[in-house]
Design a protein around this motif. Structure first.
Motif, PDB file in Angstrom:
ATOM      1  N   HIS A 170       0.922  -1.339  -0.037  1.00 27.52           N
ATOM      2  CA  HIS A 170      -0.060  -0.073  -0.168  1.00 27.52           C
ATOM      3  C   HIS A 170       0.633   1.203   0.063  1.00 27.52           C
ATOM      4  CE1 HIS A 170      -3.842  -2.092   0.529  1.00 27.52           C
ATOM      5  NE2 HIS A 170      -2.954  -3.046   1.415  1.00 27.52           N
ATOM      6  N   ASN A 171       2.030   1.200   0.028  1.00 24.59           N
ATOM      7  CA  ASN A 171       3.071   2.231   0.158  1.00 24.59           C
ATOM      8  C   ASN A 171       4.138   2.212  -1.079  1.00 24.59           C
ATOM      9  OD1 ASN A 171       5.235   3.969   0.645  1.00 24.59           O
ATOM     10  ND2 ASN A 171       4.718   3.892   3.046  1.00 24.59           N
ATOM     11  N   GLU A 172       3.979   3.140  -1.784  1.00 24.25           N
ATOM     12  CA  GLU A 172       4.858   3.366  -3.013  1.00 24.25           C
ATOM     13  C   GLU A 172       6.159   3.051  -2.984  1.00 24.25           C
ATOM     14  OE1 GLU A 172       5.198   5.510  -7.273  1.00 24.25           O
ATOM     15  OE2 GLU A 172       3.684   6.143  -5.987  1.00 24.25           O
ATOM     16  N   GLY A 173       6.663   3.961  -1.806  1.00 19.16           N
ATOM     17  CA  GLY A 173       8.101   3.948  -1.573  1.00 19.16           C
ATOM     18  C   GLY A 173       8.577   2.593  -0.990  1.00 19.16           C
ATOM     19  N   ASP A 174       7.941   1.892  -0.267  1.00 25.04           N
ATOM     20  CA  ASP A 174       8.180   0.723   0.120  1.00 25.04           C
ATOM     21  C   ASP A 174       8.321  -0.348  -0.789  1.00 25.04           C
ATOM     22  OD1 ASP A 174       8.930  -1.254   2.254  1.00 25.04           O
ATOM     23  OD2 ASP A 174       6.890  -1.663   2.492  1.00 25.04           O
ATOM     24  N   ALA A 175       7.225  -0.249  -1.826  1.00 24.72           N
ATOM     25  CA  ALA A 175       7.080  -1.184  -2.843  1.00 24.72           C
ATOM     26  C   ALA A 175       8.338  -1.145  -3.628  1.00 24.72           C
ATOM     27  CB  ALA A 175       5.874  -0.959  -3.677  1.00 24.72           C
ATOM     28  N   TYR A 176       8.870   0.044  -3.991  1.00 26.56           N
ATOM     29  CA  TYR A 176      10.068   0.462  -4.948  1.00 26.56           C
ATOM     30  C   TYR A 176      11.212  -0.105  -4.192  1.00 26.56           C
ATOM     31  CZ  TYR A 176      13.544   2.712  -7.682  1.00 26.56           C
ATOM     32  OH  TYR A 176      14.703   2.636  -8.590  1.00 26.56           O
ATOM     33  N   ARG A 177      11.400   0.113  -2.933  1.00 25.17           N
ATOM     34  CA  ARG A 177      12.642  -0.526  -2.185  1.00 25.17           C
ATOM     35  C   ARG A 177      12.660  -1.727  -2.276  1.00 25.17           C
ATOM     36  NH1 ARG A 177      11.265   3.859   1.102  1.00 25.17           N
ATOM     37  NH2 ARG A 177      10.021   2.470   2.355  1.00 25.17           N
ATOM     38  N   SER A 178      11.225  -2.811  -1.960  1.00 29.38           N
ATOM     39  CA  SER A 178      11.457  -4.111  -2.154  1.00 29.38           C
ATOM     40  C   SER A 178      11.680  -4.522  -3.443  1.00 29.38           C
ATOM     41  CB  SER A 178      10.012  -4.569  -1.774  1.00 29.38           C
ATOM     42  OG  SER A 178       9.686  -4.239  -0.174  1.00 29.38           O
ATOM     43  N   ALA A 179      11.031  -3.947  -4.700  1.00 26.00           N
ATOM     44  CA  ALA A 179      11.470  -4.449  -5.678  1.00 26.00           C
ATOM     45  C   ALA A 179      12.593  -4.076  -6.083  1.00 26.00           C
ATOM     46  CB  ALA A 179      10.344  -3.735  -6.918  1.00 26.00           C
ATOM     47  N   SER A 180      13.216  -3.063  -5.854  1.00 22.64           N
ATOM     48  CA  SER A 180      14.664  -2.894  -6.375  1.00 22.64           C
ATOM     49  C   SER A 180      15.658  -3.737  -5.600  1.00 22.64           C
ATOM     50  CB  SER A 180      14.797  -1.319  -5.943  1.00 22.64           C
ATOM     51  OG  SER A 180      16.391  -1.072  -6.147  1.00 22.64           O
ATOM     52  N   HIS A 181      15.447  -3.833  -4.426  1.00 22.38           N
ATOM     53  CA  HIS A 181      16.271  -5.017  -3.695  1.00 22.38           C
ATOM     54  C   HIS A 181      16.187  -6.347  -4.280  1.00 22.38           C
ATOM     55  CE1 HIS A 181      18.789  -6.738  -0.639  1.00 22.38           C
ATOM     56  NE2 HIS A 181      17.780  -7.441  -0.212  1.00 22.38           N
ATOM     57  N   ARG A 182      15.061  -6.590  -4.470  1.00 20.41           N
ATOM     58  CA  ARG A 182      14.887  -8.157  -4.951  1.00 20.41           C
ATOM     59  C   ARG A 182      15.454  -8.157  -6.482  1.00 20.41           C
ATOM     60  NH1 ARG A 182      11.311 -11.875  -7.238  1.00 20.41           N
ATOM     61  NH2 ARG A 182      11.318 -13.883  -5.883  1.00 20.41           N
ATOM     62  N   ALA A 183      15.194  -7.037  -7.172  1.00 19.89           N
ATOM     63  CA  ALA A 183      15.694  -7.245  -8.689  1.00 19.89           C
ATOM     64  C   ALA A 183      17.279  -7.289  -8.783  1.00 19.89           C
ATOM     65  CB  ALA A 183      15.317  -6.022  -9.223  1.00 19.89           C
ATOM     66  N   ARG A 184      17.906  -6.704  -7.750  1.00 19.42           N
ATOM     67  CA  ARG A 184      19.401  -6.903  -7.619  1.00 19.42           C
ATOM     68  C   ARG A 184      20.114  -8.173  -7.105  1.00 19.42           C
ATOM     69  NH1 ARG A 184      19.204  -1.700  -5.242  1.00 19.42           N
ATOM     70  NH2 ARG A 184      19.329  -2.544  -3.229  1.00 19.42           N
ATOM     71  N   SER A 185      19.042  -8.769  -6.154  1.00 21.10           N
ATOM     72  CA  SER A 185      19.396 -10.168  -5.711  1.00 21.10           C
ATOM     73  C   SER A 185      19.018 -11.261  -6.493  1.00 21.10           C
ATOM     74  CB  SER A 185      19.081 -10.416  -4.316  1.00 21.10           C
ATOM     75  OG  SER A 185      17.323 -10.274  -4.410  1.00 21.10           O
ATOM     76  N   THR A 186      18.345 -11.105  -7.313  1.00 18.80           N
ATOM     77  CA  THR A 186      17.842 -12.335  -8.338  1.00 18.80           C
ATOM     78  C   THR A 186      18.172 -11.946  -9.637  1.00 18.80           C
ATOM     79  OG1 THR A 186      15.449 -11.217  -8.799  1.00 18.80           O
ATOM     80  CG2 THR A 186      15.799 -12.774  -7.046  1.00 18.80           C
ATOM     81  N   GLY A 187      18.329 -10.760 -10.105  1.00 18.54           N
ATOM     82  CA  GLY A 187      18.873 -10.547 -11.355  1.00 18.54           C
ATOM     83  C   GLY A 187      17.633 -10.704 -12.438  1.00 18.54           C
ATOM     84  N   LYS A 188      16.330 -10.489 -11.857  1.00 20.46           N
ATOM     85  CA  LYS A 188      15.146 -10.409 -12.607  1.00 20.46           C
ATOM     86  C   LYS A 188      14.804  -9.024 -12.864  1.00 20.46           C
ATOM     87  CE  LYS A 188      14.129 -15.128 -11.779  1.00 20.46           C
ATOM     88  NZ  LYS A 188      13.484 -16.126 -12.515  1.00 20.46           N
TER      89      LYS A 188
END
Length: 57
Positions: free
Chosen positions: A22-40
């Motif tokens: 529900h929070n755009e900033g939190d969503a961006y941080r989560s997606a950005s961190h996961r994109a770096r860690s998984t490479g997807k």
């Protein structure tokens, strides 16, 4: 309150749902961190289906 879906692109090019926030900033941080860690690629989509952000690793 808007819902923001975090989706990732699998090896076949399909977008798969990962999480809803529900929070755009939190969503961006989560997606950005996961994109770096998984490479997807990850993207943020609101409840109307509008693309908010596309995150490459």
């Amino acid at each position: 309150m808007t819902k923001i879906d975090i989706q990732y692109q699998d090896q076949f090019g399909r977008w798969r749902h990962l999480q809803t926030k529900h929070n755009e900033g939190d969503a961006y941080r989560s997606a950005s961190h996961r994109a770096r860690s998984t490479g997807k690629r990850h993207r943020l989509v609101d409840q109307d289906g509008t693309l908010l952000d596309l995150i490459d690793p």
